[in-house]
Design a protein around this motif. Structure first.
Motif, PDB file in Angstrom:
ATOM      1  N   GLY A  95      61.031  37.561  46.884  1.00  0.00           N
ATOM      2  CA  GLY A  95      61.980  37.914  47.930  1.00  0.00           C
ATOM      3  C   GLY A  95      62.997  36.809  48.107  1.00  0.00           C
ATOM      4  O   GLY A  95      62.784  35.676  47.683  1.00  0.00           O
ATOM      5  N   PHE A 100      60.191  38.585  53.976  1.00  0.00           N
ATOM      6  CA  PHE A 100      59.743  39.672  53.107  1.00  0.00           C
ATOM      7  C   PHE A 100      58.220  39.670  53.002  1.00  0.00           C
ATOM      8  O   PHE A 100      57.616  40.647  52.573  1.00  0.00           O
ATOM      9  CB  PHE A 100      60.350  39.529  51.705  1.00  0.00           C
ATOM     10  CG  PHE A 100      61.718  40.128  51.563  1.00  0.00           C
ATOM     11  CD1 PHE A 100      61.887  41.500  51.563  1.00  0.00           C
ATOM     12  CD2 PHE A 100      62.837  39.322  51.415  1.00  0.00           C
ATOM     13  CE1 PHE A 100      63.151  42.067  51.420  1.00  0.00           C
ATOM     14  CE2 PHE A 100      64.103  39.870  51.265  1.00  0.00           C
ATOM     15  CZ  PHE A 100      64.266  41.254  51.283  1.00  0.00           C
ATOM     16  N   GLN A 104      54.314  41.954  51.640  1.00  0.00           N
ATOM     17  CA  GLN A 104      53.689  41.426  50.434  1.00  0.00           C
ATOM     18  C   GLN A 104      52.625  42.368  49.873  1.00  0.00           C
ATOM     19  O   GLN A 104      52.655  42.729  48.691  1.00  0.00           O
ATOM     20  CB  GLN A 104      53.066  40.052  50.727  1.00  0.00           C
ATOM     21  CG  GLN A 104      52.150  39.518  49.642  1.00  0.00           C
ATOM     22  CD  GLN A 104      52.859  39.191  48.341  1.00  0.00           C
ATOM     23  OE1 GLN A 104      53.996  38.737  48.362  1.00  0.00           O
ATOM     24  NE2 GLN A 104      52.188  39.390  47.219  1.00  0.00           N
ATOM     25  N   LEU A 117      56.542  37.594  47.571  1.00  0.00           N
ATOM     26  CA  LEU A 117      57.721  37.893  48.375  1.00  0.00           C
ATOM     27  C   LEU A 117      58.116  36.785  49.336  1.00  0.00           C
ATOM     28  O   LEU A 117      59.258  36.754  49.796  1.00  0.00           O
ATOM     29  CB  LEU A 117      57.513  39.194  49.156  1.00  0.00           C
ATOM     30  CG  LEU A 117      57.458  40.486  48.331  1.00  0.00           C
ATOM     31  CD1 LEU A 117      57.420  41.687  49.251  1.00  0.00           C
ATOM     32  CD2 LEU A 117      58.643  40.578  47.373  1.00  0.00           C
TER      33      LEU A 117
END
Length: 253
Positions: A95, A100, A104, A117
């Motif tokens: 990410g 983000f 995950q 992420l």
């Protein structure tokens, strides 16, 4: 997926290779990024010159506050972005914002390639390197959205960290609110001062983690001012890249 697409020398080009059928090739790292307009300096995850290897971006469009909060209505867009990157042949997905990490597990369950992420997924490894009594100073863009549950999504423990919000710094406002003029020196000075203050108040700090994908340009200044190991999105992405693009060793013995 067949990984016979790594060519090491000219002789390899003469062999037979089965690789993904994609419009273009050679992008091992796929990056999901929010469509935000502000200066993105080298070192920023959203600046491709940051990397010594090609990266492929997939842009998602929603308010950054929705990502900070892990809003459920943006989940499908993030999953679709991950699937698109996978279909284009990337070997791992990351990410371009630590938040983000809210998604995950759902993204990792959706695709068949490694997913990292959030930069906070490094916390267990960083903690392993420290004394049991030491903490990780973690600079975050939005303190109010930091919860134990959010950390757990990335396999991290909030109790291992000292959280410091930098999103409220006036010098960070161009990044936080999407402005086109950034006083880079002022932001550098403010971040260094903030970290030094945290160290003075928390002697147990043994390392620094920059959650925000906009902060790696300042990692060197923070390290020079403190002498501490500084981890960020770039340390994560470089680590992932070396794992998914292994290369043979050459030398003599």
């Amino acid at each position: 997926m067949d990984w016979k697409g790594t060519l090491n020398n000219q002789q390899d080009l003469q062999g037979i290779h089965q690789v993904p059928a994609t419009p273009f090739a050679g992008y091992a790292i796929g990056i999901i990024a929010v469509d935000l307009k502000y200066p993105k300096l080298p070192g920023n995850v959203a600046n491709a010159t940051t990397f010594s290897f090609p990266v492929l971006y997939e842009v998602v469009e929603f308010e950054i506050e929705q990502l900070f909060a892990g809003a459920g209505e943006i989940e499908e867009q993030i999953i679709a972005a991950a699937k698109k990157l996978e279909s284009r042949g990337v070997r791992a997905i990351v990410g371009a914002c630590g938040y983000f990490g809210h998604f995950q597990q759902v993204v990792a369950d959706t695709v068949d390639i490694p997913v990292f992420l959030s930069s906070i997924s490094q916390i267990p490894l960083i903690k392993l390197s420290l004394k049991k009594t030491q903490k990780i100073l973690t600079l975050v863009a939005s303190g109010e959205d930091i919860t134990p549950e959010f950390f757990q999504q990335s396999g991290a423990d909030l109790a291992d960290c000292v959280i410091c919000e930098i999103g409220s710094l006036e010098s960070f406002a161009p990044i936080r609110w999407g402005k086109t003029k950034l006083d880079n020196q002022r932001l550098t000075d403010d971040l260094v001062a903030t970290v030094k203050q945290q160290l003075a108040e928390n002697p147990a700090i043994g390392a620094v983690l920059l959650e925000c994908s906009d902060l790696p340009p300042y990692a060197c200044a923070i390290q020079q001012a403190t002498g501490l190991a500084v981890f960020d999105f770039i340390t994560l992405i470089n680590w992932v890249y070396t794992a998914v693009v292994q290369r043979p060793y050459y030398g003599h013995f």
